[in-house]
Design a protein around this motif. Structure first.
Motif, short mmCIF file in Angstrom:
data_model
loop_
_atom_site.label_atom_id
_atom_site.label_comp_id
_atom_site.label_asym_id
_atom_site.label_seq_id
_atom_site.Cartn_x
_atom_site.Cartn_y
_atom_site.Cartn_z
N ALA A 87 33.85 41.27 43.14
CA ALA A 87 35.28 41.33 41.71
C ALA A 87 35.41 40.19 41.36
O ALA A 87 35.63 40.93 40.59
N ARG A 115 32.85 40.25 38.89
CA ARG A 115 31.95 41.54 38.02
C ARG A 115 32.82 42.33 37.36
O ARG A 115 33.30 42.64 36.45
N LYS A 116 34.07 42.99 38.51
CA LYS A 116 35.00 44.02 38.38
C LYS A 116 36.75 43.14 37.51
O LYS A 116 37.05 43.81 37.28
N GLY A 117 36.91 42.35 38.11
CA GLY A 117 37.58 41.63 37.83
C GLY A 117 39.04 41.44 38.53
O GLY A 117 40.35 41.76 38.22
#
Lengths: 240, 240
Positions: free
Chosen positions: B94, B96-98
């Motif tokens: 999460a 990493r992805k934002g």
């Protein structure tokens, strides 16, 4: 905290990447994700924030920077390992039964692989205490000393005594897969010629006699009072 | 805490089973398991212990006794539900992805079943606040009042206003499966004749005009600032 360790966020900050932008680039993560994570870590005391820059606190400098000897990544790997998580997930069943809900006897089953994880996990936390204990029990003496190390794990408690006293001999007891790790550490420390391994179950093994000291670390809390008392009698009988 | 709720330990104590022996029999669990559990709950403040007898604390009387209106079993069912646990398990991804590591948009995906669990979960905690809010916004007035309830969930915020003001009409917005629960609660409260359901996505629906009040509870924290600002403009435009 585990996510920050996985992303090596603390080391990145320590290396000078102090803003959301710099951290997102260094850790290869989203701005939004690292901003929320870093602000939360600030709130719970693992980071401090001045204007837009993050810095490490005393605790995170010691335990969360990859370059620190007390870096706790391996410790977290144990605390969050699947047997432990599974054990907590089965807590209601454990209360019903009065013991672990894991298969057989859980982590105290013979030769359970979790103890290798545990032995690795405890090195960052126990390297310091092992030194302090060795100073306390050797008191600078260099006379012959036979030490029995029950559930030796990483082996550091015995190894530090062997380092402090060149006449000390260590007999390390643990499962075979764990002792392989302890023996590696004894070799690295240069004390393997005074390091003997005794593989098996501490409740069943014959330790022999003539010990000057018994190390019994992180062990008794796994067992019931009667089992502990029997083991303590057996150990007492093995002492000089 | 969840294990104690699952075993209904708090209710058992409240009903007079105060010793390890009595609790083990009542809850059908082992002596050892319930002793360790009850001692831990004492340590963290959910039980008190005098000699060998356990008693409830103020918090556990209110939230952990099955017969209390604020009994939080359903709340725990939400907090420990698999989408939430999965979301936390994927925290590194999460960051990493934002955004959430769950499929699609996670729990804010259209018609996500988690919101039925949430609506049930919040009743014990929100029944009191819903009453207090209705007193605050109606101030005892009985004049006609049109209320828009965004993400109505269990519906209690609107329903309490309808109960306090017999001329109030409620328009409840949520996913169809959640509104079925709110409608049931409106029927039970005897206000269903003044309760209208508007099924769908709050960002896409046309709410119409002429509202005297908009309820927007437990909602904005899921979305980014721009999305929230757009919704607030749309809601403001719908007000008288």
């Amino acid at each position: 905290l585990n996510t920050a360790i996985e992303l090596d966020l603390f080391t990145a900050i320590s290396e000078g990447n102090r803003t959301v932008k710099a951290l997102a680039e260094k850790c290869q993560v989203s701005h939004r994700g690292v901003r929320i994570l870093a602000n939360f870590l600030t709130k719970i005391g693992f980071l401090e924030k001045k204007r837009d820059e993050y810095g490490l606190t005393l605790d995170s400098k010691i335990f969360c920077d990859r370059r620190s000897p007390a870096y706790l990544r391996e410790t977290l790997a144990f605390l969050l390992s699947s047997p432990l998580i599974e054990g907590f997930n089965g807590l209601t069943q454990a209360v019903r039964k009065g013991g672990t809900s894991l298969e057989q006897e859980g982590t105290v089953t013979d030769d359970h692989p979790e103890w290798v994880t545990f032995a690795r996990a405890m090195i960052p936390l126990m390297a310091g205490p092992a030194k302090w204990i060795s100073q306390y029990v050797t008191q600078g003496k260099k006379s012959p000393m036979k030490v029995l190390d029950i559930a030796a794990g990483h082996g550091l408690f015995g190894i530090e005594i062997a380092k402090a006293n060149p006449s000390a001999k260590i007999v390390a007891v643990d499962w075979p897969n764990v002792l392989a790790l302890a023996e590696g550490n004894a070799k690295t420390a240069g004390v393997f010629d005074r390091y003997e391994s005794m593989r098996g179950n501490a409740f069943q093994l014959d330790f022999g006699m003539g010990y000057d000291l018994v190390l019994l670390t992180n062990f008794l809390h796994h067992f019931d009072p009667e089992t502990c008392e029997n083991l303590l009698r057996k150990l007492y009988a093995s002492l000089n």
